[in-house]
Design a protein around this motif. Sequence first.
Motif, PDB file in Angstrom:
ATOM      1  N   HIS A 170       0.813  -1.209   0.000  1.00  0.00           N
ATOM      2  CA  HIS A 170       0.000   0.000   0.000  1.00  0.00           C
ATOM      3  C   HIS A 170       0.852   1.265   0.000  1.00  0.00           C
ATOM      4  CE1 HIS A 170      -2.536   3.081   2.238  1.00  0.00           C
ATOM      5  NE2 HIS A 170      -3.134   2.907   1.086  1.00  0.00           N
ATOM      6  N   HIS A 171       0.579   2.134  -0.956  1.00  0.00           N
ATOM      7  CA  HIS A 171       1.285   3.412  -1.010  1.00  0.00           C
ATOM      8  C   HIS A 171       0.272   4.543  -0.990  1.00  0.00           C
ATOM      9  CE1 HIS A 171       5.021   1.385  -1.814  1.00  0.00           C
ATOM     10  NE2 HIS A 171       4.470   0.741  -2.823  1.00  0.00           N
ATOM     11  N   LEU A 172       0.611   5.586  -0.276  1.00  0.00           N
ATOM     12  CA  LEU A 172      -0.257   6.756  -0.280  1.00  0.00           C
ATOM     13  C   LEU A 172      -0.129   7.471  -1.620  1.00  0.00           C
ATOM     14  CD1 LEU A 172       0.416   8.010   3.338  1.00  0.00           C
ATOM     15  CD2 LEU A 172      -1.658   6.965   2.440  1.00  0.00           C
ATOM     16  N   PRO A 173      -1.186   8.147  -2.025  1.00  0.00           N
ATOM     17  CA  PRO A 173      -1.119   8.914  -3.277  1.00  0.00           C
ATOM     18  C   PRO A 173      -0.026   9.970  -3.194  1.00  0.00           C
ATOM     19  CG  PRO A 173      -3.126   9.418  -2.030  1.00  0.00           C
ATOM     20  CD  PRO A 173      -2.517   8.209  -1.410  1.00  0.00           C
ATOM     21  N   ALA A 174       0.535  10.305  -4.323  1.00  0.00           N
ATOM     22  CA  ALA A 174       1.691  11.203  -4.371  1.00  0.00           C
ATOM     23  C   ALA A 174       1.443  12.474  -3.579  1.00  0.00           C
ATOM     24  CB  ALA A 174       1.995  11.544  -5.832  1.00  0.00           C
ATOM     25  N   GLY A 175       2.413  12.803  -2.760  1.00  0.00           N
ATOM     26  CA  GLY A 175       2.308  14.044  -2.007  1.00  0.00           C
ATOM     27  C   GLY A 175       1.788  13.856  -0.595  1.00  0.00           C
ATOM     28  N   ARG A 176       0.963  12.859  -0.395  1.00  0.00           N
ATOM     29  CA  ARG A 176       0.380  12.670   0.933  1.00  0.00           C
ATOM     30  C   ARG A 176       1.413  12.054   1.881  1.00  0.00           C
ATOM     31  NH1 ARG A 176      -3.841  14.438   2.081  1.00  0.00           N
ATOM     32  NH2 ARG A 176      -3.670  13.335   4.056  1.00  0.00           N
ATOM     33  N   GLU A 177       1.418  12.572   3.093  1.00  0.00           N
ATOM     34  CA  GLU A 177       2.365  12.087   4.091  1.00  0.00           C
ATOM     35  C   GLU A 177       1.666  11.108   5.028  1.00  0.00           C
ATOM     36  OE1 GLU A 177       5.615  12.781   4.539  1.00  0.00           O
ATOM     37  OE2 GLU A 177       5.709  13.985   2.697  1.00  0.00           O
ATOM     38  N   VAL A 178       2.463  10.283   5.672  1.00  0.00           N
ATOM     39  CA  VAL A 178       1.940   9.332   6.630  1.00  0.00           C
ATOM     40  C   VAL A 178       1.555  10.071   7.922  1.00  0.00           C
ATOM     41  CG1 VAL A 178       3.818   8.550   8.102  1.00  0.00           C
ATOM     42  CG2 VAL A 178       2.420   6.876   6.891  1.00  0.00           C
ATOM     43  N   PRO A 179       0.467   9.664   8.578  1.00  0.00           N
ATOM     44  CA  PRO A 179       0.059  10.364   9.811  1.00  0.00           C
ATOM     45  C   PRO A 179       1.113  10.233  10.900  1.00  0.00           C
ATOM     46  CG  PRO A 179      -1.638   8.814   9.095  1.00  0.00           C
ATOM     47  CD  PRO A 179      -0.443   8.564   8.253  1.00  0.00           C
ATOM     48  N   VAL A 180       1.044  11.115  11.868  1.00  0.00           N
ATOM     49  CA  VAL A 180       2.039  11.103  12.937  1.00  0.00           C
ATOM     50  C   VAL A 180       1.935   9.813  13.747  1.00  0.00           C
ATOM     51  CG1 VAL A 180       3.114  12.559  14.687  1.00  0.00           C
ATOM     52  CG2 VAL A 180       1.490  13.553  13.079  1.00  0.00           C
ATOM     53  N   TRP A 181       0.727   9.439  14.103  1.00  0.00           N
ATOM     54  CA  TRP A 181       0.563   8.250  14.948  1.00  0.00           C
ATOM     55  C   TRP A 181       1.148   7.018  14.273  1.00  0.00           C
ATOM     56  CZ3 TRP A 181      -2.025   4.496  12.393  1.00  0.00           C
ATOM     57  CH2 TRP A 181      -2.979   4.866  11.435  1.00  0.00           C
ATOM     58  N   TYR A 182       1.126   7.016  12.951  1.00  0.00           N
ATOM     59  CA  TYR A 182       1.658   5.872  12.222  1.00  0.00           C
ATOM     60  C   TYR A 182       3.172   5.793  12.426  1.00  0.00           C
ATOM     61  CZ  TYR A 182       2.203   2.674   8.238  1.00  0.00           C
ATOM     62  OH  TYR A 182       2.492   1.601   7.436  1.00  0.00           O
ATOM     63  N   GLN A 183       3.823   6.914  12.216  1.00  0.00           N
ATOM     64  CA  GLN A 183       5.272   6.965  12.404  1.00  0.00           C
ATOM     65  C   GLN A 183       5.646   6.594  13.830  1.00  0.00           C
ATOM     66  OE1 GLN A 183       7.465   7.502   9.849  1.00  0.00           O
ATOM     67  NE2 GLN A 183       8.945   6.828  11.400  1.00  0.00           N
ATOM     68  N   GLN A 184       4.824   7.037  14.769  1.00  0.00           N
ATOM     69  CA  GLN A 184       5.109   6.739  16.180  1.00  0.00           C
ATOM     70  C   GLN A 184       5.034   5.250  16.462  1.00  0.00           C
ATOM     71  OE1 GLN A 184       2.243   9.293  18.029  1.00  0.00           O
ATOM     72  NE2 GLN A 184       3.703  11.001  18.305  1.00  0.00           N
ATOM     73  N   LYS A 185       4.054   4.595  15.895  1.00  0.00           N
ATOM     74  CA  LYS A 185       3.944   3.146  16.083  1.00  0.00           C
ATOM     75  C   LYS A 185       5.191   2.445  15.546  1.00  0.00           C
ATOM     76  CE  LYS A 185      -1.144   2.795  15.778  1.00  0.00           C
ATOM     77  NZ  LYS A 185      -1.439   2.551  17.201  1.00  0.00           N
TER      78      LYS A 185
END
Lengths: 204, 204
Positions: free
Chosen positions: B111-126
């Motif tokens: 799964h990839h986010l559409p171009a330009g969209r960043e991953v949410p903060v909570w995701y990075q934290q996990k």
Amino acid sequence: MGRRSSHTPEELRELILEASTELISEGGLTGLSAREIARRINYSPGTLYNVFENLDDLVLTIEGRLIDGLAAELDKVPAQDSPMEQALAMGRAYLNYTSKKPKLWNLLFEHHLPAGREVPVWYQQKLDSVMQRVEAVVSPLMPRRSAEDVTRSAHVLWAGVHGITSLATADKLAVVTSEGAGPLVDLLISAYLQGINQSAKPAR
Amino acid sequence: MGRRSSHTPEELRELILEASTELISEGGLTGLSAREIARRINYSPGTLYNVFENLDDLVLTIEGRLIDGLAAELDKVPAQDSPMEQALAMGRAYLNYTSKKPKLWNLLFEHHLPAGREVPVWYQQKLDSVMQRVEAVVSPLMPRRSAEDVTRSAHVLWAGVHGITSLATADKLAVVTSEGAGPLVDLLISAYLQGINQSAKPAR
DNA sequence: TTTCAATGGGACGACGTTCATCACATACGC
DNA sequence: GCGTATGTGATGAACGTCGTCCCATTGAAA
């Protein structure tokens, strides 16, 4: 017997592959669409299906060329260097080749065949061919070890390097900071091979 | 003030997530479709968009749960064991957890986010949270090494294990036969850590 | 002029997403 | 207790996309 186009079948095939490669390089597998390819080369969508069975067929062809390209890069590492240097050079070559067009290389892992369909023979052969190059370099670093051990180590290294580049380019999980996939690959190869060598001489 | 359904918002959310998880487990990201989810839970497609912003939002939520699940598994490795045993146990835990539902785990990489969209903060934290667990186990095996070195090694191990499982489950490039991902992970972890340790004592 | 493969482009059934509309459980006035 | 107003949650048609198929049309070769 009627050919309307200004392109021979081979030219047409090349045109399609070029346009597709460009689309994937820009937008990944999502960026590829039969209709968009047709638009770019000024043909209709239906024409693609005279040349390729379907999009999966087309994508597999591109993947094959990617693997061939990598094999060619791996062949460039100087054979007169020491095995350890060769191993490190091959890791860097992999990284260098795949990071030029990350989205294109990611095609190999983004793309899945529909359930039940198997990969063509020639595809598996290309993969084996690359693996053998890795084994050839790892082998001299593991004297007195069985062929299975060598194969296993080649697999581990291959998978490890793949893992690093994969995580580094998957912008979504940039746990591996983009600062340096290179150092990580170097570290993996040198430490792993050193560890292998070490455990071969348990008598300290 | 009007609620027609037989489900509370939380129940509905769970229903959607369950159905989606099942679909992905069976058919990968390709098997997921808003319309099919709706069909399975007897709601209309539009309803999904009252609960989730879009399919990417939904998928990210599932990914978050997957990461949490892995973290929980990693926490189960006995802390009283030796660091080396802990490291090996964590590798096996990873392999065990991810190979239960390979297609589901592969979601993280398909799964990839559409171009330009960043991953949410909570995701990075996990993600960071999981990485820290790896570092905690690697750290005692690397005394007298800088924090950066420890982090780097944790990254290498994490990426390496990911690479092995990834190649093992990607039926398309089964260079690494799935029968033996376990031994490969063991080999990677033990050899790599041994190599690290070895290079720390250059004085033989 | 005949022939026939290469081509175009509409058709089909999917997809994600939006949104005006509707149905209904509650809240309120009586 | 009853009737009605309220507003939210659900609907499903609509839009533009997609891969793929198929056959009428085209136009170069015979």
